[in-house]
Design an enzyme around this catalytic site. Structure first.
Site, PDB file in Angstrom:
ATOM      1  N   ARG A  70      -9.969  -1.899 -22.326  1.00  0.00           N
ATOM      2  CA  ARG A  70     -10.655  -1.809 -23.620  1.00  0.00           C
ATOM      3  C   ARG A  70      -9.787  -0.998 -24.579  1.00  0.00           C
ATOM      4  NH1 ARG A  70     -15.054   2.243 -25.579  1.00  0.00           N
ATOM      5  NH2 ARG A  70     -15.449   1.313 -27.593  1.00  0.00           N
ATOM      6  N   HIS A 114     -13.179   1.588 -34.244  1.00  0.00           N
ATOM      7  CA  HIS A 114     -13.287   2.862 -33.517  1.00  0.00           C
ATOM      8  C   HIS A 114     -12.882   3.959 -34.506  1.00  0.00           C
ATOM      9  CE1 HIS A 114     -13.317   4.716 -29.270  1.00  0.00           C
ATOM     10  NE2 HIS A 114     -13.207   5.731 -30.112  1.00  0.00           N
ATOM     11  N   GLU A 159     -19.611   3.584 -30.883  1.00  0.00           N
ATOM     12  CA  GLU A 159     -20.418   4.788 -31.104  1.00  0.00           C
ATOM     13  C   GLU A 159     -20.766   5.015 -32.577  1.00  0.00           C
ATOM     14  OE1 GLU A 159     -18.361   8.136 -29.374  1.00  0.00           O
ATOM     15  OE2 GLU A 159     -18.629   7.422 -27.333  1.00  0.00           O
ATOM     16  N   ASN A 282     -21.573   4.129 -23.600  1.00  0.00           N
ATOM     17  CA  ASN A 282     -20.699   5.284 -23.393  1.00  0.00           C
ATOM     18  C   ASN A 282     -21.575   6.456 -22.994  1.00  0.00           C
ATOM     19  OD1 ASN A 282     -18.704   3.632 -24.360  1.00  0.00           O
ATOM     20  ND2 ASN A 282     -18.159   4.908 -26.108  1.00  0.00           N
ATOM     21  N   TYR A 284     -21.506  10.498 -21.479  1.00  0.00           N
ATOM     22  CA  TYR A 284     -20.762  11.708 -21.099  1.00  0.00           C
ATOM     23  C   TYR A 284     -21.661  12.781 -20.504  1.00  0.00           C
ATOM     24  CZ  TYR A 284     -16.610   9.675 -23.089  1.00  0.00           C
ATOM     25  OH  TYR A 284     -15.547   8.841 -23.308  1.00  0.00           O
ATOM     26  N   GLU A 344     -17.301   3.582 -21.702  1.00  0.00           N
ATOM     27  CA  GLU A 344     -16.587   4.866 -21.629  1.00  0.00           C
ATOM     28  C   GLU A 344     -17.343   5.808 -20.712  1.00  0.00           C
ATOM     29  OE1 GLU A 344     -15.634   7.059 -25.220  1.00  0.00           O
ATOM     30  OE2 GLU A 344     -15.098   5.189 -26.250  1.00  0.00           O
TER      31      GLU A 344
END
Ligand code: IFM
Length: 430
Positions: A70, A114, A159, A282, A284, A344
């Site tokens: 990606r 992005h 995002e 994504n 985290y 991600e």
């Protein structure tokens, strides 16, 4: 169906070559060159020099046994001022990269935006200006025409929540605007841009189309009514504001924020909620919140999460948060949730011998397996990131790579986690 194993990167974070082959300036060029905006004044001018060194980077992916990659396309390479005819040399770069990936059996997954908006568009208001949504679709049409025969997945936005909050509400990222809740149109215009780009990509014969949202499990600090309401508000802002319009065709109730989404026009939500082939997630870390205090400007306050290891960025490591998130997405959206791709996940950890990252990844892979066993259709996993890179306002101080980069010499040194991943993907060493 083959599970996609890849790494993820973004153009401004790795490419460098910011003035080469006709690329125009982006908001990140402007912002990072403004004194005090990034740690130690770091910029993406050179970054990992991937623009020139991409063959070596593709070799490293192939040697690790990865079958997908990606990356993002820099809009200002394709249209230097954000509108108008294509810059052929910019398209040529991605054409070479895509061919190089395909030659190694690595499926290209291209993100269209992005965060590196052409500066000329920001000068006209950026994502606060509805016109950018249509300009984004024009750009998508140009790119799919050139690369659509080989790119397996198209990801419209990366995002949008982080771009809105950090870039337009708080001013900590480019374009550095601190509009607080007045930044809300940025959410809608990005989502509308997504919807219009989906149309352009479909018309151009795109194979699969996705969006990538950053989501977080939201934990109330206690079971008090105040903390629960705060958690609900944060969940609305961070998760539902970007997921509901895409997956349900509706906006969540924003009354906790005292705002009305007056900028929505007839037909917008229909475009935004066009069916997708996948949902990019994504993840985290979770977010813990309490009720607001007397000084709060938002209907919540963020609270520390304790009792977990932390990455070098200070982010708590909570692998089960990924399972929790996947299961909650499935429960909220049901059949409206297309197959999920983890687009991600990764951690900042500098040492070459990075057992910390190995443990991190192993635990997150297992969390995905558990979510799969609980009924969530997950079809791919892209580790952030292939290389250490320009980590936005943190400059080069946070290192997310499976591969260490010496930014003085551009030497790439695979970390222990890279070697571990290779064994994980090809246990027999094949
Ligand atoms: O580096 C970023 C990336 O650009 C977007 N997602 C989070 C990563 C780590 O902060």
């Amino acid at each position: 169906m083959t599970f996609l194993w890849g790494t993820a990167t973004a153009a401004y974070q790795i490419e460098g070559a910011v003035a080469e082959d006709g690329r125009g300036p982006s908001i990140w060029d402007t912002f990072s060159h403004e004194p005090g905006k990034t740690r130690d004044g770091h910029t993406g001018d050179i970054a990992c020099d991937h623009y020139h060194r991409w063959p070596e980077d593709v070799e490293l992916m192939a040697a690790a046994g990865l079958n997908a990659y990606r990356f993002s396309i820099a809009w200002p390479r394709i249209q230097p001022t954000g509108t108008g005819p294509a810059n052929v040399k910019g398209l040529d770069f991605y054409d070479r990269l895509v061919d190089g990936l395909c030659a190694k059996g690595i499926a290209p997954a291209a993100t269209l935006f992005h965060w590196d908006l052409p500066q000329a568009l920001e000068d006209g208001g950026g994502w606060m200006n509805r016109d950018v949504s249509e300009q984004f679709a024009d750009y998508a049409a140009i790119v799919v025409e050139r690369l659509g025969d080989r790119v397996q997945q198209w990801i419209t936005l990366n995002e949008p929540v982080i771009h809105m909050i950090f870039g337009y509400a708080l001013g900590m990222h480019a374009p550095g605007r601190a509009l607080m809740l007045d930044a809300l149109p940025v959410a809608h215009h990005q989502l509308l841009g997504h919807g219009l780009a989906v149309q352009a990509l479909r018309a151009g014969g795109a194979a699969q189309v996705l969006i990538t949202n950053n989501c977080t499990p939201v934990w109330p600090a206690s079971d008090s009514a105040e903390d629960q309401a705060a958690a609900d508000a944060y969940d609305t802002l961070h998760n539902r504001l970007f997921n509901d319009p895409v997956l349900l065709g509706t906006y969540p109730d924003l009354t906790a924020f005292g705002v009305e989404p007056h900028f929505i026009r007839d037909g917008d939500l229909k475009a935004i909620s066009a069916p997708l082939d996948g949902f990019g997630l994504n993840y985290y870390t979770p977010t813990r919140v309490t009720g607001p205090n007397a000084d709060s400007v938002m209907p919540f306050e963020l609270a520390d999460i304790t009792g977990y290891p932390k990455t070098e960025f200070g982010w708590p490591v909570v692998p089960d948060g990924l399972r929790e998130l996947l299961v909650s997405l499935k429960s909220r959206y049901g059949t409206a949730l297309p197959p999920v791709y983890i687009t991600e996940n990764g951690c900042s950890y500098a040492a070459i011998d990075d057992q910390f990252r190995i443990d991190y990844l192993d635990a997150h892979f297992k969390a995905v397996e558990t979510a799969q066993s609980e009924g969530v259709d997950v079809r791919g996993y892209f580790i952030w990131s292939l290389l250490d890179n320009f980590e936005w306002a943190e400059g080069y101080h946070q290192r997310f790579g499976l591969i260490h980069v010496d930014f003085d010499t551009q030497t790439r040194t695979p970390r222990s986690s890279y070697h571990w991943l290779r064994t994980h993907l090809s246990p027999a060493g094949g």
